[in-house]
Design a protein around this motif. Structure first.
Motif, PDB file in Angstrom:
ATOM      1  N   GLU A   8       0.859  -1.186   0.000  1.00 36.92           N
ATOM      2  CA  GLU A   8       0.000   0.000   0.000  1.00 36.92           C
ATOM      3  C   GLU A   8       0.892   1.233   0.000  1.00 36.92           C
ATOM      4  O   GLU A   8       1.765   1.376   0.838  1.00 36.92           O
ATOM      5  CB  GLU A   8      -0.893  -0.004   1.247  1.00 36.92           C
ATOM      6  CG  GLU A   8      -1.890   1.123   1.272  1.00 36.92           C
ATOM      7  CD  GLU A   8      -2.791   1.051   2.499  1.00 36.92           C
ATOM      8  OE1 GLU A   8      -2.544   1.828   3.449  1.00 36.92           O
ATOM      9  OE2 GLU A   8      -3.709   0.216   2.494  1.00 36.92           O
ATOM     10  N   VAL A   9       0.669   2.125  -0.963  1.00 35.63           N
ATOM     11  CA  VAL A   9       1.501   3.327  -1.054  1.00 35.63           C
ATOM     12  C   VAL A   9       0.738   4.581  -0.648  1.00 35.63           C
ATOM     13  O   VAL A   9       1.354   5.617  -0.405  1.00 35.63           O
ATOM     14  CB  VAL A   9       2.099   3.496  -2.473  1.00 35.63           C
ATOM     15  CG1 VAL A   9       3.061   2.364  -2.770  1.00 35.63           C
ATOM     16  CG2 VAL A   9       1.031   3.579  -3.534  1.00 35.63           C
ATOM     17  N   TYR A  10      -0.601   4.497  -0.590  1.00 38.33           N
ATOM     18  CA  TYR A  10      -1.407   5.643  -0.177  1.00 38.33           C
ATOM     19  C   TYR A  10      -2.775   5.145   0.245  1.00 38.33           C
ATOM     20  O   TYR A  10      -3.302   4.185  -0.342  1.00 38.33           O
ATOM     21  CB  TYR A  10      -1.569   6.644  -1.330  1.00 38.33           C
ATOM     22  CG  TYR A  10      -2.517   7.769  -1.000  1.00 38.33           C
ATOM     23  CD1 TYR A  10      -2.098   8.855  -0.238  1.00 38.33           C
ATOM     24  CD2 TYR A  10      -3.839   7.731  -1.422  1.00 38.33           C
ATOM     25  CE1 TYR A  10      -2.977   9.877   0.086  1.00 38.33           C
ATOM     26  CE2 TYR A  10      -4.721   8.757  -1.107  1.00 38.33           C
ATOM     27  CZ  TYR A  10      -4.288   9.826  -0.346  1.00 38.33           C
ATOM     28  OH  TYR A  10      -5.150  10.827  -0.023  1.00 38.33           O
ATOM     29  N   ALA A  11      -3.366   5.797   1.240  1.00 34.80           N
ATOM     30  CA  ALA A  11      -4.728   5.443   1.650  1.00 34.80           C
ATOM     31  C   ALA A  11      -5.412   6.651   2.263  1.00 34.80           C
ATOM     32  O   ALA A  11      -4.777   7.491   2.918  1.00 34.80           O
ATOM     33  CB  ALA A  11      -4.701   4.299   2.656  1.00 34.80           C
ATOM     34  N   MET A  15     -10.221   5.653  -0.723  1.00 37.42           N
ATOM     35  CA  MET A  15      -9.475   4.835  -1.683  1.00 37.42           C
ATOM     36  C   MET A  15      -8.120   4.446  -1.125  1.00 37.42           C
ATOM     37  O   MET A  15      -7.620   5.069  -0.192  1.00 37.42           O
ATOM     38  CB  MET A  15      -9.261   5.602  -2.986  1.00 37.42           C
ATOM     39  CG  MET A  15      -8.428   6.869  -2.801  1.00 37.42           C
ATOM     40  SD  MET A  15      -8.222   7.821  -4.292  1.00 37.42           S
ATOM     41  CE  MET A  15      -6.684   7.162  -4.858  1.00 37.42           C
ATOM     42  N   THR A  16      -7.562   3.410  -1.727  1.00 39.76           N
ATOM     43  CA  THR A  16      -6.168   3.057  -1.464  1.00 39.76           C
ATOM     44  C   THR A  16      -5.473   2.889  -2.811  1.00 39.76           C
ATOM     45  O   THR A  16      -6.107   2.542  -3.811  1.00 39.76           O
ATOM     46  CB  THR A  16      -6.018   1.758  -0.648  1.00 39.76           C
ATOM     47  OG1 THR A  16      -6.586   0.683  -1.374  1.00 39.76           O
ATOM     48  CG2 THR A  16      -6.665   1.867   0.714  1.00 39.76           C
ATOM     49  N   VAL A  17      -4.197   3.147  -2.809  1.00 37.90           N
ATOM     50  CA  VAL A  17      -3.361   2.913  -3.983  1.00 37.90           C
ATOM     51  C   VAL A  17      -2.300   1.917  -3.557  1.00 37.90           C
ATOM     52  O   VAL A  17      -1.658   2.078  -2.517  1.00 37.90           O
ATOM     53  CB  VAL A  17      -2.713   4.214  -4.493  1.00 37.90           C
ATOM     54  CG1 VAL A  17      -1.802   3.944  -5.681  1.00 37.90           C
ATOM     55  CG2 VAL A  17      -3.778   5.242  -4.851  1.00 37.90           C
ATOM     56  N   ARG A  18      -2.147   0.873  -4.377  1.00 37.72           N
ATOM     57  CA  ARG A  18      -1.160  -0.142  -4.052  1.00 37.72           C
ATOM     58  C   ARG A  18      -0.307  -0.451  -5.276  1.00 37.72           C
ATOM     59  O   ARG A  18      -0.721  -0.210  -6.401  1.00 37.72           O
ATOM     60  CB  ARG A  18      -1.821  -1.409  -3.519  1.00 37.72           C
ATOM     61  CG  ARG A  18      -2.745  -2.092  -4.472  1.00 37.72           C
ATOM     62  CD  ARG A  18      -3.437  -3.313  -3.804  1.00 37.72           C
ATOM     63  NE  ARG A  18      -4.624  -3.701  -4.514  1.00 37.72           N
ATOM     64  CZ  ARG A  18      -4.658  -4.565  -5.527  1.00 37.72           C
ATOM     65  NH1 ARG A  18      -3.546  -5.152  -5.938  1.00 37.72           N
ATOM     66  NH2 ARG A  18      -5.794  -4.859  -6.121  1.00 37.72           N
ATOM     67  N   GLU A  19       0.879  -0.978  -5.016  1.00 37.86           N
ATOM     68  CA  GLU A  19       1.760  -1.449  -6.072  1.00 37.86           C
ATOM     69  C   GLU A  19       1.960  -2.940  -5.876  1.00 37.86           C
ATOM     70  O   GLU A  19       2.296  -3.391  -4.774  1.00 37.86           O
ATOM     71  CB  GLU A  19       3.117  -0.740  -6.015  1.00 37.86           C
ATOM     72  CG  GLU A  19       3.051   0.694  -6.448  1.00 37.86           C
ATOM     73  CD  GLU A  19       4.417   1.357  -6.455  1.00 37.86           C
ATOM     74  OE1 GLU A  19       5.385   0.798  -5.878  1.00 37.86           O
ATOM     75  OE2 GLU A  19       4.518   2.436  -7.043  1.00 37.86           O
ATOM     76  N   THR A  28       8.864 -12.759 -17.322  1.00 36.50           N
ATOM     77  CA  THR A  28       9.351 -11.414 -17.012  1.00 36.50           C
ATOM     78  C   THR A  28       8.531 -10.825 -15.866  1.00 36.50           C
ATOM     79  O   THR A  28       7.399 -11.224 -15.622  1.00 36.50           O
ATOM     80  CB  THR A  28       9.283 -10.495 -18.246  1.00 36.50           C
ATOM     81  OG1 THR A  28       7.920 -10.380 -18.668  1.00 36.50           O
ATOM     82  CG2 THR A  28      10.139 -11.027 -19.382  1.00 36.50           C
ATOM     83  N   THR A  29       9.148  -9.881 -15.179  1.00 38.72           N
ATOM     84  CA  THR A  29       8.472  -9.251 -14.046  1.00 38.72           C
ATOM     85  C   THR A  29       8.084  -7.818 -14.390  1.00 38.72           C
ATOM     86  O   THR A  29       8.599  -7.215 -15.338  1.00 38.72           O
ATOM     87  CB  THR A  29       9.374  -9.267 -12.795  1.00 38.72           C
ATOM     88  OG1 THR A  29      10.582  -8.580 -13.096  1.00 38.72           O
ATOM     89  CG2 THR A  29       9.661 -10.687 -12.343  1.00 38.72           C
ATOM     90  N   GLY A  30       7.205  -7.311 -13.615  1.00 39.59           N
ATOM     91  CA  GLY A  30       6.742  -5.940 -13.790  1.00 39.59           C
ATOM     92  C   GLY A  30       6.026  -5.470 -12.536  1.00 39.59           C
ATOM     93  O   GLY A  30       6.111  -6.121 -11.486  1.00 39.59           O
ATOM     94  N   ILE A  31       5.348  -4.375 -12.648  1.00 46.72           N
ATOM     95  CA  ILE A  31       4.624  -3.809 -11.505  1.00 46.72           C
ATOM     96  C   ILE A  31       3.281  -3.276 -11.978  1.00 46.72           C
ATOM     97  O   ILE A  31       3.171  -2.766 -13.097  1.00 46.72           O
ATOM     98  CB  ILE A  31       5.456  -2.709 -10.811  1.00 46.72           C
ATOM     99  CG1 ILE A  31       4.830  -2.341  -9.481  1.00 46.72           C
ATOM    100  CG2 ILE A  31       5.628  -1.501 -11.696  1.00 46.72           C
ATOM    101  CD1 ILE A  31       5.758  -1.559  -8.570  1.00 46.72           C
ATOM    102  N   TYR A  32       2.287  -3.448 -11.160  1.00 45.85           N
ATOM    103  CA  TYR A  32       0.967  -2.883 -11.413  1.00 45.85           C
ATOM    104  C   TYR A  32       0.642  -1.900 -10.311  1.00 45.85           C
ATOM    105  O   TYR A  32       0.795  -2.208  -9.127  1.00 45.85           O
ATOM    106  CB  TYR A  32      -0.113  -3.985 -11.417  1.00 45.85           C
ATOM    107  CG  TYR A  32      -0.636  -4.312 -12.795  1.00 45.85           C
ATOM    108  CD1 TYR A  32      -1.615  -3.515 -13.379  1.00 45.85           C
ATOM    109  CD2 TYR A  32      -0.149  -5.396 -13.491  1.00 45.85           C
ATOM    110  CE1 TYR A  32      -2.092  -3.815 -14.648  1.00 45.85           C
ATOM    111  CE2 TYR A  32      -0.618  -5.699 -14.749  1.00 45.85           C
ATOM    112  CZ  TYR A  32      -1.591  -4.903 -15.326  1.00 45.85           C
ATOM    113  OH  TYR A  32      -2.053  -5.192 -16.576  1.00 45.85           O
ATOM    114  N   GLY A  33       0.185  -0.710 -10.682  1.00 46.06           N
ATOM    115  CA  GLY A  33      -0.371   0.240  -9.740  1.00 46.06           C
ATOM    116  C   GLY A  33      -1.878   0.104  -9.785  1.00 46.06           C
ATOM    117  O   GLY A  33      -2.466   0.138 -10.865  1.00 46.06           O
ATOM    118  N   VAL A  34      -2.513  -0.097  -8.628  1.00 39.96           N
ATOM    119  CA  VAL A  34      -3.947  -0.341  -8.566  1.00 39.96           C
ATOM    120  C   VAL A  34      -4.606   0.632  -7.604  1.00 39.96           C
ATOM    121  O   VAL A  34      -4.126   0.827  -6.481  1.00 39.96           O
ATOM    122  CB  VAL A  34      -4.252  -1.787  -8.109  1.00 39.96           C
ATOM    123  CG1 VAL A  34      -5.745  -2.034  -8.029  1.00 39.96           C
ATOM    124  CG2 VAL A  34      -3.580  -2.801  -9.043  1.00 39.96           C
TER     125      VAL A  34
END
Length: 178
Positions: A8-11, A15-19, A28-34
């Motif tokens: 969790e990067v913000y709440a 709402m919350t924002v998570r990576e 392969t790897t990556g990242i999702y911001g949700v």
């Protein structure tokens, strides 16, 4: 796709924002911001050939926009969608519906948000007093003939994606879709 973790990067209460680090099918790897937000209900109030809309200031856009009554709140995140729809209709317009028909489900922005919305058709309407929340104190509500509603979409005066998609669900419902 495999989720490898979540941070969790913000709440805030809305709402919350998570990576989420992920591994794709090819390794392969990556990242999702949700963006996680509670599900909502949207109501199409219909009285013969009139639709009831609300207009409010939408802060992220910096402008006032017409749309169908819709919403949620953190304290209603687990509410029954039909009850949430009745509450939103009453709060934003003052209307009470004798009949509520579920038209479908919308995903707001599935590439970045988990939020989903249930769409209802409200008929057999009774006027009453609205019960708006503090954030909605500048909201207006008015009836529009369907032809005018469609013209407002064509002119770019109604741009709310959920309202336009919900109207499509109404048209399909009226055509007797399976």
């Amino acid at each position: 796709m495999e989720t490898l973790g979540s941070r969790e990067v913000y709440a805030n209460p809305w709402m919350t924002v998570r990576e989420d680090p992920i591994r794709r099918a090819d390794g392969t790897t990556g990242i999702y911001g949700v963006v996680d937000k509670p599900n909502y209900a949207l109501v199409i109030p219909l009285d013969r050939e009139r639709l009831r809309l609300v207009e409010q200031y939408r802060y992220p856009l910096g402008m006032r926009r017409w749309e169908f009554p819709q919403g949620t709140a953190p304290d209603r995140a687990s509410a029954d969608p039909l009850e949430l729809a009745r509450r939103e209709l009453r709060e934003e317009t003052g209307l009470r519906a004798g009949s509520m028909v579920e038209l479908g489900l919308l995903d707001v922005a599935p590439g970045m948000s988990s939020q989903r919305g249930w769409v209802y058709l409200a008929t057999d309407l009774t006027e009453g007093f609205h019960e708006r929340e503090h954030e909605e104190q500048d909201m207006r509500s008015a009836w529009f003939p369907r032809a005018e509603f469609e013209a407002m979409i064509s002119r770019g005066e109604i741009t709310d994606a959920q309202s336009i998609a919900a109207y499509t669900l109404l048209l399909l419902h009226e055509r007797g879709r399976p």
